[in-house]
Every structure is written in C-alpha cells, then in structure tokens.
Design a protein around this motif. Sequence first.
Motif, PDB file in Angstrom:
ATOM      1  N   TRP A  22      -0.185  -3.574   3.794  1.00 18.68           N
ATOM      2  CA  TRP A  22      -0.528  -4.611   2.825  1.00 18.68           C
ATOM      3  C   TRP A  22      -1.987  -4.478   2.434  1.00 18.68           C
ATOM      4  N   ARG A  23      -2.377  -5.228   1.437  1.00 22.59           N
ATOM      5  CA  ARG A  23      -3.743  -5.177   0.926  1.00 22.59           C
ATOM      6  C   ARG A  23      -4.318  -6.579   0.895  1.00 22.59           C
ATOM      7  N   GLU A  24      -5.552  -6.708   1.364  1.00 21.50           N
ATOM      8  CA  GLU A  24      -6.302  -7.967   1.296  1.00 21.50           C
ATOM      9  C   GLU A  24      -7.617  -7.692   0.593  1.00 21.50           C
ATOM     10  N   GLY A  25      -7.720  -8.144  -0.629  1.00 20.46           N
ATOM     11  CA  GLY A  25      -8.911  -7.858  -1.422  1.00 20.46           C
ATOM     12  C   GLY A  25      -9.048  -6.364  -1.638  1.00 20.46           C
ATOM     13  N   ALA A  26     -10.146  -5.786  -1.175  1.00 23.88           N
ATOM     14  CA  ALA A  26     -10.384  -4.346  -1.346  1.00 23.88           C
ATOM     15  C   ALA A  26     -10.085  -3.564  -0.072  1.00 23.88           C
ATOM     16  N   VAL A  32       0.861  -1.176   0.000  1.00 22.35           N
ATOM     17  CA  VAL A  32       0.000   0.000   0.000  1.00 22.35           C
ATOM     18  C   VAL A  32       0.896   1.225   0.000  1.00 22.35           C
ATOM     19  N   GLY A  33       0.622   2.151  -0.898  1.00 20.15           N
ATOM     20  CA  GLY A  33       1.414   3.372  -0.948  1.00 20.15           C
ATOM     21  C   GLY A  33       1.018   4.295   0.195  1.00 20.15           C
ATOM     22  N   ILE A  34       1.812   4.326   1.258  1.00 16.72           N
ATOM     23  CA  ILE A  34       1.520   5.154   2.425  1.00 16.72           C
ATOM     24  C   ILE A  34       2.255   6.480   2.268  1.00 16.72           C
ATOM     25  N   GLY A  35       1.495   7.569   2.262  1.00 15.81           N
ATOM     26  CA  GLY A  35       2.083   8.887   2.067  1.00 15.81           C
ATOM     27  C   GLY A  35       1.820   9.827   3.223  1.00 15.81           C
ATOM     28  N   PRO A  36       2.239  11.082   3.109  1.00 13.22           N
ATOM     29  CA  PRO A  36       2.081  12.062   4.194  1.00 13.22           C
ATOM     30  C   PRO A  36       0.646  12.205   4.683  1.00 13.22           C
ATOM     31  N   SER A  37      -0.321  12.180   3.771  1.00 15.89           N
ATOM     32  CA  SER A  37      -1.711  12.337   4.211  1.00 15.89           C
ATOM     33  C   SER A  37      -2.157  11.164   5.079  1.00 15.89           C
ATOM     34  N   ASP A  38      -1.631   9.966   4.796  1.00 21.78           N
ATOM     35  CA  ASP A  38      -1.964   8.800   5.625  1.00 21.78           C
ATOM     36  C   ASP A  38      -1.377   8.955   7.023  1.00 21.78           C
TER      37      ASP A  38
END
Length: 336
Positions: free
Chosen positions: A275-279, A204-210
């Motif tokens: 990470w990503r699981e499905g949606a 998952v692309g984690i950025g400043p807003s996250d």
Amino acid sequence: MTQITKSRRGKALVVLAAVLTLAATSVVEARPGKGGSFGSRGARTYDAPATTTTAPNAAAPMQRSATDRPAAGPAATQPGAPGMQRPGAPANRGFFGGLAGGLLGAGLIGMLLGGGFLGGMGGFASMLGLLLQVALIGGLIWMAVRFFKSRNRPAYAGAGAPLNRDGAPPRSQGGPMGGPLGGMMGGGGRAARPATTPKGVDGVGIGPSDYESFERLLREIQTAYGREDKAALRSLTTPEVISYFTEELDANAARGVVNRIEDVKLVQGDLAESWREGAVDYATVALRYSLVDYTVQRSDDAVIDGDRSKPVEAVEVWTFQRPAGGGWVLSAVQQA
C-alpha cells in the motif's frame, strides 16, 4: 505398579517436552530482534497483516513501535455504550448477587413475621444446602455458556480472510512472489498478483525487481547483524529498526558474546500486503528462511548457544518501506 510406571513415564514426557521447547526457544530468540515483533507499518502498525501460504497463521501483534497506538473510538467514551455504566445506574450484581439479596430479603421477612431470621429461610442447614446446590448448578451453566461462546468466537481478530478497513472483503489476496521468491515456491516466472489495499488507496505495483530486493535485504541484514556491522544495518533499515538492533548488539557486547549468523537462504516467500501512504510505499512479505545461527564467547570463540554447523528455519513477516525516489529498507518484523 503399572499405574505408577505410567505416571512416571508421563512425567518424564512432560519434562522432555519442556526441555525441547526451551532449547528451541533459545535458538529462535538468538537472531536479530530476539524473536520479537517490532518496528512500524505506518497506519497499519497495529493491524494484523493478511495471512499467506508461507505464514498461514496471524502474525504476532507489534510489541515495540515508535508509532502511537490509535485512540479509542467514540463508542469507548459515549454514554450508554456497551461496557459503560451510566452515572447513577444500579450496578449489575450478576446471578449470585441477586441470589444473595433474595435470600437476605427472605430472612428479614421471616424476622418481621416472627419466625426469626433462620426460620424465615427454613433453618441454617437447609439454607446452606440450597446455596451449595444453586452454586453448583450456576457454575455448570456458566461453564457451558463460556464453552459455546469460545467455540463461536474467532481465534484471532486477523485470522481467516482479511478485510479491508471499511469491512468489505478484499478485492484480491496476496499471491506467490514472482522472480526469485516465486521461484522458491515453484512459481517462478508468474506475475505477482496485487496485494490487498484499503478502499480509495492505490496499491503498489510490486514486480520481480522488488522481490529481488526483499530477498537481498533478508540476506544482507541477517549477515550484517552477525558481523555486528552497524553501518551496514543503518543503510538497510529505518532509524527505528537500527535503534533496536543497536540495543541488542550493545547488550551482547556487555555480556561478552557475539551472535553469529551465516548461510542465510530464503526457502519460501509471498506477498501479504502492499500500500501507499503519501509518498511512502509499504510492502509486507511473509518469509521462511534457513540460517546458521549460534552465539559464541568473545574471548575464545567457544559456542555457548546454537550450532555453528547445523542450519535452523524461521518464519517471519517483514515489512519494507520505500520513500519516494529511494530504495526499500526494513521497517518492521513480526513473528508468524
């Protein structure tokens, strides 16, 4: 007299340490979750999160979760697997079981040869002395083996460099957070490094807003709990987490107390995994934060635990969940 004084001093230090430990525990367990580990991390619920600079020790295993534990692998029930005994196979009696059998056999042979049971073993006294000597030597050998095994065994399954699910070393480690969380570590302005992801699953692309969302959620969840605002907590957490918080708030109400939480400030934080699981996206973050945490009587607002003017620090590992098209909410808390 000197030895008695030293003994009394040592006992006093032990008692003082126990009192300080109990006092620290009462403060730590007052905040949301009572200092426990609870919630769900999807398929990784029962896996230890990757360690980070903020939380260098392995996080505590999940104590309460709506996620079922994974079933034991085929090796657990496969015939001939380690730890399993085949039907009809003789039991493993161990060192002392074999020794006792040998001594009994020696006595029976002595009887058959006409020397009597004790005669076959050289008399009862000599047999007892032999048993004591062998037991002492066997005990020392057992202690030495256990000692060297414990030195070579890792302290915890999740300690050290984390591994991917396929057993390979991770492609990258979770790094300092960018944005506000990174700034707390002196790393503001740096881009976040990718978190550890299992092979074949997109990270998952984690950025400043996250990171801003994670810090905001930390602050809002803690203060909403201190206000006993269940509606706010419901919008900031998963249904499972709000169910645990509701239990605690209801228990406080039954006892006639309120757990006040104020002045929540993030001190340090970094990303452990994403990470990503499905949606659904997941992000596990290590957080060190300060807060004013105390408990008062509902009747007269008298403090019965904690200090309304002195902040304390806590280190926890929080996992956030984001459904497709939605925002981040808290899905799990683990103690570091």
